[in-house]
Design an enzyme around this catalytic site. Structure first.
Site, PDB file in Angstrom:
ATOM      1  CB  SER A   1       0.423  14.914  16.922  1.00  0.00           C
ATOM      2  OG  SER A   1      -0.151  14.782  15.742  1.00  0.00           O
ATOM      3  CG  ASP A   2       0.745   7.992  17.495  1.00  0.00           C
ATOM      4  OD1 ASP A   2      -0.515   7.476  16.178  1.00  0.00           O
ATOM      5  OD2 ASP A   2       0.624   7.360  18.003  1.00  0.00           O
ATOM      6  CD1 TRP A   3      -3.824   9.325  11.863  1.00  0.00           C
ATOM      7  CD2 TRP A   3      -1.945  10.136  12.092  1.00  0.00           C
ATOM      8  NE1 TRP A   3      -3.504   9.458  10.733  1.00  0.00           N
ATOM      9  CE2 TRP A   3      -2.376   9.356  10.772  1.00  0.00           C
ATOM     10  CE3 TRP A   3      -0.079   9.408  12.779  1.00  0.00           C
ATOM     11  CZ2 TRP A   3      -0.988   9.647  10.307  1.00  0.00           C
ATOM     12  CZ3 TRP A   3       0.527  10.003  12.041  1.00  0.00           C
ATOM     13  CH2 TRP A   3       0.384   9.817  11.013  1.00  0.00           C
TER      14      TRP A   3
END
Length: 988
Positions: A377-379
């Site tokens: 995932s992106d953050w």
């Protein structure tokens, strides 16, 4: 040499200037206004229910900023982190006020007859079709050996170890921006994941390469590869396992998009070729590359939940064909290049979060495109737990749950519980772990010669800290652990001599500099000032004036956190894609070194507001005026001078237009010549001054990185040919880009909706369709020599056929025992010290394991058929078979050696219909399909060969769910210098 005479601008000066410092200050400070209160965290059980709970991080020490120019008063805002919870959200009370204000504004607009806003509390369900189950990795021969090893290792792992390697430990819990914990008993290490696409964020002694948009402007495949290779080498030498780049999303649908500069240009083929060559370079160095951001994250406004005061991110609503032919194309080529990781984006796609969108992750990425690595995932882009795992998410980053630094992961112990209570099938968890381990093996990270084990007494992981510049610092700075150790070893990874990465950065920046106007052959300049003809009439020194803040150092290249402000010369955009400059050569410094002062008098006015009325001699007495202007943008968590990520318009910033008009009008009392240099994150509207008689040359220098000034001087003085070509279209106004080219600046829903109704028609495709004449077309750029194109030859290597070969048979994935272990094996070990806010895989009690019926997603029980377009990395292998070879002869007809970019555009046949429905298929006027950059000596010729594959010659059929090649009519093949200048045409 003293600091005042230039030492501070050298690499040595910057390294010397590093001071003792504490933990980095939070990006809160860059995001919030000075009037905002400390932003509270949220405590939540699901993404749509918020209850207040606050976590005060004011007690953290902020890190003193290290300034490149030795000014202690500037030390308070250099490097940034998110040690405190980032300003992504407003307080609940403030949120209510915001929503109330929005609703009131909507009511007023309704009453005024201006329209209305419809609000919902949650994303609309059902617009993105379900695709289950998640395909297991290990089905392709190219990864077979890595999966064999991974299977053996994962079989040795306990349940908690599998969770440990798929869950981040939490923001700033370890030394990198993203960290996983190890599976110690199985022998799998903790992984370091680090930004970013143009260098190593927060790292010392590393290179600030030119940005992606600049490498795109080179159109040079070799430079793309070499930049990736150098980037990967620096990452490995710093101990980075997973490099968070390259970026190919955003694609550049909206020219004002804040992060377009991280990618390579506004065309899927240009993006794809640049990304695949970058990935090959990175991964040859043994580092896992990350293709990001998947997918359709095209603007910063509303990209993320709560960042803009709304509970949900924006939904990018895209039709199936557009998704395949535009936005997924670069990801497909990245997978074909063997990329080890893909990062899913913050936004929703068709009203399903990208990191929980089963169609995108399971159906397209893992089945159709045959992706064998792991999806991260992106953050904080993960917005659900079990549902996202079932949808294809393999690793959560940075490990925190719905909010920054709360330690309440959606994986971690929740993933353990889900596996123990049966809601998450064991085979899915096994695949998540296996994909992660297989990527590690695939890149050779088990090779102890390249990835040596730490010496006794040393810590695992990287040799630098993202959170401090001190040699000794906290090992787990985001927790309550006060353990310190040597965290920064100050390893210089920038290369030396001929292998210096600075030399490469300079070469890239020079080739990525685009000359778009050159009247009277004013360029290249002479170091002696006057041309030979002019010398006979002038005994005086040649007088050169340098104008504009963008020519100089400003307050230093690292003055603002994550480069989050526009001051001094612009060499990078801002955000997590930016890096610390080890040094930055300014244009002024390079020009001072380049001109011969025996013949030239150089004056500089490093302001955008020179006192021209008060002191007209500033411009009156110049023979040549060089004006520097810029336009900046970046990631949405930073706002600077009214720019909140996405640019507000496409005009030069900080009064740049007015500066050019004033200087060009007065230079030499109207007899002087003006050159304009633009540093920018993307297209800039130049209409207010481009046709002024005094403006003789214009250079679009993009974002050149640390060697900015030297690279510019190389082009200005003709040490290298002007060979950059535009990776985007420069329009005459932002309206030229159409409805789809406009950023949505104000929410039109609690879940903002951005409909990609323009379909395939972005950038030059939109201009072509609507007969709009741009100022400078896609692919355009001038050279210091001239070229002719001739002898177009089309050779069929494989006949036309409608569909690719049947999907090939693939390998069986690893097979595991799916027995659920005893819950007691997941308990915290006796005497285990639990660090505050750190994510662990353990549970505190077996009582949390409860039986029940998990509400599986709609369509979960229906197994989807495999895509006929799949069967290999990037898609069906027959898609990449060559059907047509195009040869063209290029001759240098000018007076010096130079470089030309041979560009091939394809026009599909007219009146193509979908066989089963009779629907007429619409096509753009032309689409880029291949290019090659060559260097040719004077009066020499070179034959350039370009290949077109089945996929190049096909469109995506939403009916057949496959790539279809029209077979009953002729394609038009056009070859030339740009999307408009195409002198050669042929039929096939």
């Amino acid at each position: 040499m003293t600091h005042s005479d230039g030492f501070s601008e050298s690499r040595e000066g910057l390294l010397y200037s590093r001071k003792v410092a504490h933990i980095r200050s939070s990006l809160d400070e860059a995001y919030k206004s000075s009037s905002e209160e400390e932003i509270d965290d949220f405590d939540s059980e699901d993404a749509l229910k918020q209850t207040s709970a606050h976590h005060n991080y004011k007690g953290h020490k902020s890190k003193s900023s290290v300034h490149a120019y030795e000014n202690p008063t500037l030390f308070n805002c250099r490097k940034s982190s998110r040690l405190r919870t980032i300003g992504r959200a407003l307080k609940p009370t403030n949120l209510c006020l915001v929503i109330t204000a929005i609703l009131l504004g909507g009511l007023i607009a309704l009453v005024a007859g201006s329209g209305y806003w419809v609000y919902r509390n949650a994303p609309i369900d059902g617009q993105s079709p379900p695709w289950y189950p998640s395909p297991a990795g290990g089905t392709l021969e190219s990864w077979q050996e890595s999966y064999r090893k991974a299977e053996a290792m994962v079989k040795r792992m306990s349940l908690v170890e599998k969770v440990n390697i798929t869950s981040g430990t939490g923001w700033s819990q370890d030394l990198c921006v993203g960290n996983t914990a190890p599976a110690i008993n199985a022998g799998f290490p903790a992984l370091c994941l680090q930004d970013g696409p143009l260098g190593l964020r927060f790292a010392d002694h590393s290179t600030a390469f030119p940005a992606g948009i600049t490498i795109g402007a080179t159109w040079n495949k070799d430079l793309m590869y070499r930049r990736g290779r150098a980037h990967g080498l620096e990452a490995r030498l710093k101990g980075v396992n997973v490099l968070l780049g390259p970026s190919m999303g955003p694609l550049g649908r909206m020219p004002a998009g804040g992060r377009n500069w991280e990618g390579f240009g506004s065309d899927p083929v240009l993006q794809a070729i640049a990304a695949s060559n970058t990935i090959k370079g990175i991964q040859e160095m043994g580092v896992i590359a990350t293709a990001k951001h998947y997918v359709a994250n095209e603007q910063e406004h509303f990209r993320q939940s709560f960042e803009w005061g709304l509970p949900n991110a924006m939904s990018s609503n895209i039709d199936d064909r557009t998704l395949h032919e535009l936005y997924i194309w670069p990801f497909a080529e990245s997978i074909r290049a063997g990329v080890g990781s893909v990062m899913c984006s913050y936004n929703l796609v068709n009203n399903s979060y990208a990191c929980g969108n089963s169609k995108l992750l399971n159906g397209i990425l893992k089945d159709e495109l045959g992706f064998q690595g792991f999806v991260q995932s992106d953050w904080l882009a993960q917005r659900s737990g079990v549902a996202s795992a079932l949808a294809g998410l393999d690793m959560t980053m940075p490990g925190d749950g719905l909010f920054w630094m709360d330690g309440k992961s959606l994986f971690g112990p929740e993933l353990t519980i889900s596996a123990l209570n049966g809601s998450l099938p064991m085979e899915r968890l096994d695949d998540m772990a296996t994909r992660t381990v297989a990527a590690w093996y695939q890149l050779g990270q088990d090779d102890k010669a390249l990835w040596p084990a730490p010496v006794p007494g040393d810590h695992d992981g990287p040799n630098f800290s993202s959170w401090t510049d001190d040699k000794v610092g906290l090992l787990h700075p985001g927790s309550d652990d006060e353990t310190t150790t040597v965290v920064n070893k100050f390893i210089d990874v920038q290369g030396e001599g001929e292998d210096s990465h600075g030399r490469l950065a300079r070469e890239i920046a020079a080739e990525g500099t685009v000359l778009v106007k050159n009247e009277e052959g004013i360029l290249p300049l002479s170091r002696h000032g006057w041309s030979d003809e002019e010398k006979h009439a002038n005994d005086n020194k040649y007088r050169v004036g340098i104008f504009g803040e963008d020519a100089g150092p400003g307050k230093g290249p690292n003055f603002c956190p994550d480069r989050g402000c526009n001051q001094g010369t612009l060499a990078s955009g801002w955000g997590s894609g930016a890096v610390e400059f080890p040094y930055l050569v300014t244009p002024l410094k390079a020009l001072e070194s380049a001109f011969d002062f025996d013949y030239v008098n150089l004056s500089d006015f490093l302001t955008n507001n020179p006192a021209l009325k008060k002191t007209p001699s500033i411009v009156d007495e110049q023979d040549l005026c060089i004006v520097f202007i810029n336009s900046d943008a970046g990631e949405g968590f930073i706002a600077s001078e009214g720019v909140r990520g996405d640019r507000n318009d496409l005009y030069p910033q900080k009064g740049g237009d007015g500066l050019v008009q004033a200087v060009a009008g007065g230079c030499g009392k109207g007899k002087g010549k003006t050159i304009v240099v633009v540093h920018a994150v993307g297209p800039v509207i130049v209409e207010r001054w481009i046709d002024l008689p005094g403006v003789k040359a214009v250079i679009l220098a993009n974002l050149p990185g640390e060697e900015s000034g030297n690279a510019l001087a190389d082009v200005l003085f003709g040490d290298v040919d002007a060979s950059g070509r535009l990776p985007y279209t420069v329009g005459r106004s932002i309206r030229d880009y159409g409805k789809g080219g406009q950023v949505l600046y104000y929410p039109n829903n609690v879940v903002p909706q951005q409909d990609f109704d323009e379909g395939l028609y972005i950038d030059y495709r939109h201009f072509d369709k609507n007969n709009i004449s741009p100022r400078f077309e896609f692919g355009f750029g001038l050279s210091y020599t001239t070229f002719s194109f001739s002898d177009l030859v089309l050779t069929t290597t494989k006949p036309k056929s409608s569909l690719p070969s049947p999907r090939p048979t693939t390998l069986d994935p690893p097979n595991y025992d799916t027995i659920v272990p005893d819950p007691s094996t997941a308990l915290f070990p006796s005497g285990f010290r639990i660090l505050k806010k750190r994510v662990y895989p353990y549970i505190s009690s077996t009582k949390v394991i409860k039986s029940g019926q998990y509400p599986y997603p709609r369509g979960y029980s229906v197994e989807r058929p495999r895509s006929p377009a799949g069967g290999g990395e990037g898609g069906n292998p027959s898609l990449f078979e060559t059907h047509l070879t195009v040869n063209v002869t290029v001759t240098n007809t000018g007076s010096r050696k130079g470089k030309e970019v041979v560009q091939l555009y394809l026009s599909f046949p007219a009146n193509v219909t979908e066989e089963s429905t009779g629907e007429v298929i619409d096509f753009p006027v032309r689409v880029l399909r291949a290019f090659e950059k060559i260097e040719v000596d004077v009066e020499k010729s070179q034959i350039v060969s370009l290949e077109l594959t089945r996929k190049d010659l096909s469109y995506w059929s939403v009916v057949q769910q496959n790539w279809v090649m029209p077979t009953n009519a002729e394609f038009t093949i056009s070859v030339g210098r740009s999307s408009f200048d195409l002198p050669l045409k042929g039929k096939w």
